[in-house]
Structures are given as structure tokens and as C-alpha cells.
Design an enzyme around this catalytic site. Structure first.
Site, PDB file in Angstrom:
ATOM      1  N   LYS A 111     -11.873 -34.381  20.856  1.00 37.02           N
ATOM      2  CA  LYS A 111     -11.678 -35.826  21.012  1.00 37.02           C
ATOM      3  C   LYS A 111     -11.123 -36.124  22.405  1.00 37.02           C
ATOM      4  CE  LYS A 111      -9.259 -39.754  18.826  1.00 37.02           C
ATOM      5  NZ  LYS A 111      -8.343 -40.171  17.739  1.00 37.02           N
ATOM      6  N   SER A 186      -9.949 -43.746  14.823  1.00 39.58           N
ATOM      7  CA  SER A 186     -10.398 -43.768  16.205  1.00 39.58           C
ATOM      8  C   SER A 186     -11.148 -42.509  16.644  1.00 39.58           C
ATOM      9  CB  SER A 186      -9.192 -43.959  17.135  1.00 39.58           C
ATOM     10  OG  SER A 186      -8.276 -42.880  17.021  1.00 39.58           O
ATOM     11  N   SER A 210      -6.892 -41.799  11.567  1.00 39.31           N
ATOM     12  CA  SER A 210      -7.970 -41.669  12.553  1.00 39.31           C
ATOM     13  C   SER A 210      -8.811 -40.404  12.449  1.00 39.31           C
ATOM     14  CB  SER A 210      -7.394 -41.777  13.972  1.00 39.31           C
ATOM     15  OG  SER A 210      -6.969 -43.087  14.225  1.00 39.31           O
TER      16      SER A 210
END
Length: 520
Positions: A111, A186, A210
Site C-alpha cells: 500500500k 482506504s 481500511s
């Protein structure tokens, strides 16, 4: 010439590490803090502080510890649209780890809020533009040490403060099950590259769901492990009490395997971690045997004001599969579960104010990434208007609460978290784990249609009432695909266990996976 004189001569032309403040700067600071100082007092403090600041020159000459960068890599490149059909990649790279290890042969995505040396860090935002980390976060090094092959960074929501997949500066991330729909966030890109088969595994972060929200929307496995089990060393965070980094995979086995690599004490570099962490071989504890396993169906996790009937129906059908496999089901209740949204919002808005506006790391021991802290400070000073809406709201809310009420509300919410933790722990004395929907609603379209964008985002966020409580309490919580909506979209079931009992959570998830797929 004596050594003292030599030192003075050598430093005569050295630029000061910290400039001495002017009386005007000190007066401005004094006024902001309600201090009324006359000119003589200001001159006294200017001289006194200036002497203290000279000492910083000595510190600047001492080399500070850094996280290691052990494996060679090139800077990589931004992928072309035709090579990025879901917009899940923000950057491609090629970092090969050790030749052997538990992750040998596995491709991994990281990420884009997890620092990786030599690869630009954007966090889906203009605020981090131009920052390239000079270190690998501990989780990155552990993946490479275990033989993992990192092939790119994944798109995340702008500053990781959104539950959708639509406000990254790289553009919206498309759900591979239906490209008109949100992938949720996210950690949206990480969920999509796993679901689409672009990689074997991915890393996500989770402060308010997330990892689990995109895992639910994309139909994969996502684990927010016990707070502190996996080191958060080197990552930018929101509030230290809710920060988690963990695995996102296609299967429960791969999730267990990745956790074996990621988990463990980081030598005191991460203050979230207890010293006595033991990491079992989770993969060897996976079994389809559920006889006698007690599973609590959390009353407050179903049929909420934001629940959709179809979601509850699919998850309850999945729970019954566990019973078919030999598990014992029982209804349980944790009344505080229903009011955790306001607790989470208060803790994050006030807790994130410090790292957001003044830099990460205050008030905690461990490793402090100075290059990241400097980059964040510079961005906030010069580009704060480029911050996403949610971040601006958090700054305004946090500063208002702090200026008018101090930290009283933050403190009360943290105290209530202890009470919430006790409620879950009490239930888990008689249950092996809890189950509930991961998200209480099916993922929404990327486009708001005729609905105002603010309202559209609020609906997406309203479905996260089950994920946030376990960021607050730190219990391990795993999302696994329970089934699909009538429209073919994945629906996640969340399995929650005792602190540091990932073995049970993974075992129940593995047994369900085998039952779901008709393998037993």
C-alpha cells in the site's frame, strides 16, 4: 591551539542546526499561549533559549540509527492505463528479496502509505509530493527477508482518510467484480490487485476498517491482527492507539502464512508492541475441525439502523454453515458496540491532530523516521490546502475540541474504550470468537448519480460501524467473503477473537472457507 579553541574555529562557519528565535517570534508564541511578557523578559528568554539551541549543533554531528535497506532496487515507474485496468497500481517496481523463505515465489504489493526505500511515497495525496523514503518499513524488510517479490505500490485513498475508493490523486479504484462500483478503502488498491489475481498477497493498513472494508467489497481475506502483533515501525499513523498494518490475501492459508512473516517483536522500535510476543506457525494450526467451537453472534452487529437486510441474510447463512461444520452458535450482546462511532471519531480527530499538523512521533519511544517527519511538516506548512476534505474536517474538529475542551473528551473516550474492551473480553470468556457482517451495507457505485457527493460519501462511511470498534479495542478481526448479493457483489463476514489469539480466528475462517467452497 587547545581543543576547545579548535572546536570553536571549526564551527565558526558552520550553519546553525536551529536558528535562534527573534524577540518578535517569541512574543508571537507568548501571545498564542496567553503569556504577557515585557521587552526585558523577551530579551532574557531570547538569550537563554539561544544558548540552549546551540547544543543542537552537537547532535547534528552524530549519525542516528536508520531502518535497514537490504535489497537492491530501481526507482520503478508509473504504469500506463492499459496496464492498469482497475487503477489499483500507483507505481510499479521490482524488488526481489532473499532466494529462500516462506514467501519465496510469492508476488507482493505494498500500500502506498508504507515507506519503501527509493520508491516515492504519495499516500494518494499531493501533500507527500516529492518525498522518497530512505528506509524500508520493518514489514517491508520482513517480506523481503522471507523471499517475497515486491512488484508495486497500490493506490490508496487521499491521506488514507476515506472508506471509499474514489478520492486518490491517482483517480478512482475500480471494483473488479463490477467496475462501476467502489472497491472501498482506504487500502483499495491492495484489495483489488489481490482480487483480480495481479499479485499473490498485499499489505494494507487499518485505522478504521481500511483492510477489512476493501477485503469485504472485493471478496478476499483481510486481517486486522491484534494491536501490536505486527510492528508499525516507520509508517505514518493517525493515532498510535488505532494503527495496524496487516495482510490481504486470496485465501486464509496465505493470510496465515503472511502473518507468520509479519508478526513478532521489533526490538523496541515500535512502542505498540509488548516484549513477550510469541508467533506460532499459524499455517500448521489450520484445520476444518469445528466440533465444540463456540461462536457468538453479536446482536449489535446485525439489524442496525445502517444495516441492509440482504447483508444480514447472507452473513447469517454463512454462520449457519459454521454450525453445519460442528460449531456451537450462541447469541451474545455488547451494548457499547452501538455507540463506538462517536468514540472512534473523537479519538481519531484529536489523536491525529498532532501527527497531522506537527509531525509523527511525539510522546512515544521507538524509531522515529526523521525524513518522513520533515516531509510531513514541510507539506503541512506549504500545501495544507491540498489536503482532502476528511483531513481538513479532522483538523478543524480536533483543534476546536482541543481549544475549547482540552483533551477531556479524548480522555473520556479512551476510558470508555477500556469498558468496551471489557464487554468483548467478557463475551469471549464463553465464546471462541464473535461473528457479524464486516460492512453493514453492500458497496456503492463510484458515481454519486443525482445524490450530492457529501451525502454519497456519508452513506459509504455509515456501513463501517462494525469494523471501527476493534481498532479501538485492538482485538483481531478478519474479513472473509460470506457470499454475494443478488447483483453479484461480495459481502464480507467478520470473525473476531481474543487478543493475540489469531490462531482461533484463522482456524474458524479456514474451516468456513472450506465449507463455503464445498471442499468438506
Amino acid at each position: 591551539m587547545d581543543s576547545t579553541a579548535q572546536d570553536r574555529s571549526a564551527n565558526a562557519f558552520r550553519t546553525r542546526t536551529v536558528r535562534a528565535p527573534s524577540t518578535e517570534q517569541l512574543n508571537d508564541i507568548a501571545q498564542r499561549h496567553g503569556l504577557n511578557l515585557d521587552q526585558d523578559e523577551l530579551l532574557h528568554y531570547k538569550e537563554d533559549i539561544g544558548k540552549t539551541l546551540l547544543e543542537f549543533d552537537k547532535l547534528e554531528q552524530i549519525v542516528e540509527p536508520r531502518l535497514p535497506v537490504k535489497y537492491p532496487r530501481t526507482p520503478g515507474y508509473q504504469p500506463e492505463p492499459e496496464d492498469n485496468p482497475y487503477n489499483a497500481w500507483c507505481w510499479r517496481c521490482d524488488i526481489k528479496g532473499a532466494s529462500t523463505g516462506k514467501l519465496a515465489g510469492k508476488t507482493i504489493a505494498i500500500k502506498d502509505n508504507i515507506p519503501t526505500a527509493g520508491i516515492q511515497l504519495r499516500v494518494g495525496s499531493h501533500l507527500f509530493y516529492g518525498y522518497t523514503p530512505d528506509y524500508d518499513a520493518t514489514v517491508v524488510t520482513r517480506i523481503l527477508d522471507a523471499g517475497g517479490h515486491i512488484i508495486g505500490k497500490t493506490t490508496c485513498e487521499n491521506c488514507c482518510v476515506s472508506g471509499g475508493s474514489l478520492n486518490s490523486i491517482h483517480g478512482p479504484v475500480l471494483n473488479p467484480h463490477d467496475t462501476r462500483m467502489n472497491a472501498n478503502g482506504s487500502s483499495s488498491g491492495s484489495g483489488v490487485v489481490v482480487a483480480s489475481g495481479a499479485v499473490d498477497m498485499a499489505l494494507g493498513t487499518d485505522q478504521g476498517g481500511s483492510i477489512r472494508a476493501p477485503a469485504s467489497a472485493c471478496g478476499i481475506v483481510g486481517l486486522k491482527q491484534t494491536w501490536g502483533l505486527v510492528p508499525y515501525t516507520g509508517l505514518p499513523g493517525l493515532d498510535i492507539t488505532v494503527d495496524h498494518v496487516g495482510p490481504m490475501t486470496k485465501s486464509v492459508y496465505d493470510c496465515a502464512l503472511m502473518l507468520e512473516v509479519l508478526a513478532g517483536y521489533d526490538g523496541g522500535l515500535d512502542p505498540r508492541q509488548p516484549r513477550d510476543i510469541t508467533v506460532p506457525e499459524y499455517t500448521k494450526q489450520l484445520t476444518t475441525e469445528l466440533s465444540g467451537t463456540k461462536i457468538g453472534i453479536l446482536k449489535e452487529g446485525f439489524n442496525t439502523k445502517n444495516s441492509e437486510e440482504e447483508v444480514d441474510k447472507v452473513v447469517m447463512a454463512a454462520v449457519r454453515k459454521l454450525a453445519d461444520g460442528g460449531a456451537v452458535l450462541q447469541d451474545v450482546s455488547a451494548p457499547l458496540h452501538s455507540v463506538t462511532n462517536v468514540m472512534w471519531a473523537t479519538i481519531v480527530s484529536q489523536g491525529a491532530l498532532q501527527p497531522t499538523t506537527k509531525g509523527v512521533g511525539y510522546g512515544q519511544k521507538g524509531y522515529h523516521p526523521t525524513s518522513l517527519t520533515e516531509a510531513m511538516h514541510s507539506s503541512v506548512q506549504t500545501m495544507i490546502n491540498d489536503a482532502p476534505t476528511n483531513m481538513k474536517r479532522n483538523i478543524l474538529t480536533g483543534e476546536y475540541l482541543h481549544s475549547c475542551y482540552g483533551n477531556r473528551l479524548y480522555a473520556k473516550c479512551q476510558n470508555l474504550v477500556m469498558k468496551l474492551t471489557q464487554e468483548y473480553d467478557k463475551i469471549l470468556e464463553s465464546c471462541d470468537c464473535l461473528v457479524m457482517p464486516t460492512l453493514t451495507g453492500i458497496t456503492r457505485p463510484l458515481s454519486p448519480g443525482d445524490r450530492p457527493l457529501k451525502e454519497h460519501l456519508a452513506i459509504i462511511q455509515s456501513f463501517t460501524g462494525n469494523v471501527k470498534p476493534f481498532n479501538l479495542t485492538g482485538h483481531p478481526a478478519l474479513s472473509i467473503n460470506a457470499g454475494f448479493s443478488e447483483g453479484g457483489l461480495p459481502i464480507g463476514m467478520m470473525i473476531v477473537g481474543k487478543h493475540f489469539d489469531e490462531s482461533t480466528v484463522l482456524r474458524v475462517a479456514y474451516a468456513f472457507e472450506q465449507l463455503r467452497d464445498g471442499k468438506i
